[in-house]
Design a protein around this motif. Sequence first.
Motif, PDB file in Angstrom:
ATOM      1  N   PHE A 112       0.825  -1.202   0.000  1.00 43.93           N
ATOM      2  CA  PHE A 112       0.000   0.000   0.000  1.00 43.93           C
ATOM      3  C   PHE A 112       0.862   1.256   0.000  1.00 43.93           C
ATOM      4  O   PHE A 112       1.977   1.269   0.521  1.00 43.93           O
ATOM      5  CB  PHE A 112      -0.911   0.003   1.234  1.00 43.93           C
ATOM      6  N   ALA A 116      -2.112   5.596   1.848  1.00 37.70           N
ATOM      7  CA  ALA A 116      -3.264   4.846   1.348  1.00 37.70           C
ATOM      8  C   ALA A 116      -4.440   4.893   2.327  1.00 37.70           C
ATOM      9  O   ALA A 116      -4.264   5.092   3.540  1.00 37.70           O
ATOM     10  CB  ALA A 116      -2.874   3.390   1.093  1.00 37.70           C
ATOM     11  N   TYR A 118      -7.959   2.586   3.478  1.00 35.52           N
ATOM     12  CA  TYR A 118      -8.417   1.194   3.480  1.00 35.52           C
ATOM     13  C   TYR A 118      -9.713   1.136   4.271  1.00 35.52           C
ATOM     14  O   TYR A 118      -9.739   1.441   5.461  1.00 35.52           O
ATOM     15  CB  TYR A 118      -7.340   0.332   4.138  1.00 35.52           C
ATOM     16  N   ARG A 129      -0.269   3.713   5.487  1.00 30.48           N
ATOM     17  CA  ARG A 129       0.348   2.380   5.516  1.00 30.48           C
ATOM     18  C   ARG A 129       0.540   1.864   6.942  1.00 30.48           C
ATOM     19  O   ARG A 129       0.285   0.691   7.233  1.00 30.48           O
ATOM     20  CB  ARG A 129       1.685   2.424   4.788  1.00 30.48           C
ATOM     21  N   TYR A 189      -9.877  -1.944  -5.749  1.00 29.91           N
ATOM     22  CA  TYR A 189      -8.498  -1.517  -5.490  1.00 29.91           C
ATOM     23  C   TYR A 189      -8.147  -0.400  -6.474  1.00 29.91           C
ATOM     24  O   TYR A 189      -8.314  -0.568  -7.688  1.00 29.91           O
ATOM     25  CB  TYR A 189      -7.511  -2.659  -5.720  1.00 29.91           C
ATOM     26  N   ALA A 202      -3.368   2.490  -3.602  1.00 33.70           N
ATOM     27  CA  ALA A 202      -3.602   3.803  -2.996  1.00 33.70           C
ATOM     28  C   ALA A 202      -4.908   3.843  -2.206  1.00 33.70           C
ATOM     29  O   ALA A 202      -5.052   4.640  -1.278  1.00 33.70           O
ATOM     30  CB  ALA A 202      -3.617   4.888  -4.072  1.00 33.70           C
ATOM     31  N   ALA A 203      -5.866   3.007  -2.582  1.00 28.89           N
ATOM     32  CA  ALA A 203      -7.149   2.972  -1.874  1.00 28.89           C
ATOM     33  C   ALA A 203      -7.785   1.603  -2.050  1.00 28.89           C
ATOM     34  O   ALA A 203      -7.684   0.976  -3.113  1.00 28.89           O
ATOM     35  CB  ALA A 203      -8.087   4.059  -2.397  1.00 28.89           C
TER      36      ALA A 203
END
Length: 230
Positions: A112, A116, A118, A129, A189, A202-203
């Motif tokens: 990641f 990022a 999540y 991260r 993703y 990134a996400a």
Amino acid sequence: MNATSTAQSEPTESTTAQTPAPKSRRRRRIKITLGVTALTLVAAAGGGYLWLNAISDAKNLGVSDCNAVTPEVTATPAGTATADDQRAVCRTLRSMKDAWARHDATAYGDQFAKDATYTSYVGTAYQGRRDITEGHRALFDGFLKGTKLSDSWLSIRFYGPDTAVATSRGDTYEGGEPKAADLSKTQTYTLVRQTDGTWCIAAFQNTKRQRVMERISFLFSPDTRPAAEK
């Protein structure tokens, strides 16, 4: 009137107990009727739920091999992605999956971007991260201990040479890997190319698929059904 006739005319205690008053009988009949009605409604609702669940399999199941997906490519002034870029994106996604199988939170987090985002299927939002890594370190030692990841890829779209969006059906599992039709989540993703040419996530967005609610939506509002599910 003598005592004998009085005794005969008055109901005994045992006779009174054996003959319920009309109001009591009506109340009992009402309770029985309401109980039967409630049980019937519960049985009908349960049967309806099971029926909807049985017909709620997705049609668009994707493919297990990320590299087998035919990518959609959008050209930009900066250029377009190549077949090598798709392989690199799939390599990052594979590394993420392998790190999960090893319960290696550091290697998992390394897939990641530093900043990022999540979002888990329960709505937990991790930022960065470090947050992703430490959160999964705890999960690998707790709720997700012993699990692996399964994915079936629906699409990969490139927006120019440096951005890709991959969607999949996915789930965690223990033991034998589940079939694509049994994967309970839909995932997105967003990946970006780094300065060294590698790709990182990134996400990430993870959504639990509500099979019955989705089917009800399709039944009562058919236009909500995606083209791939028609």
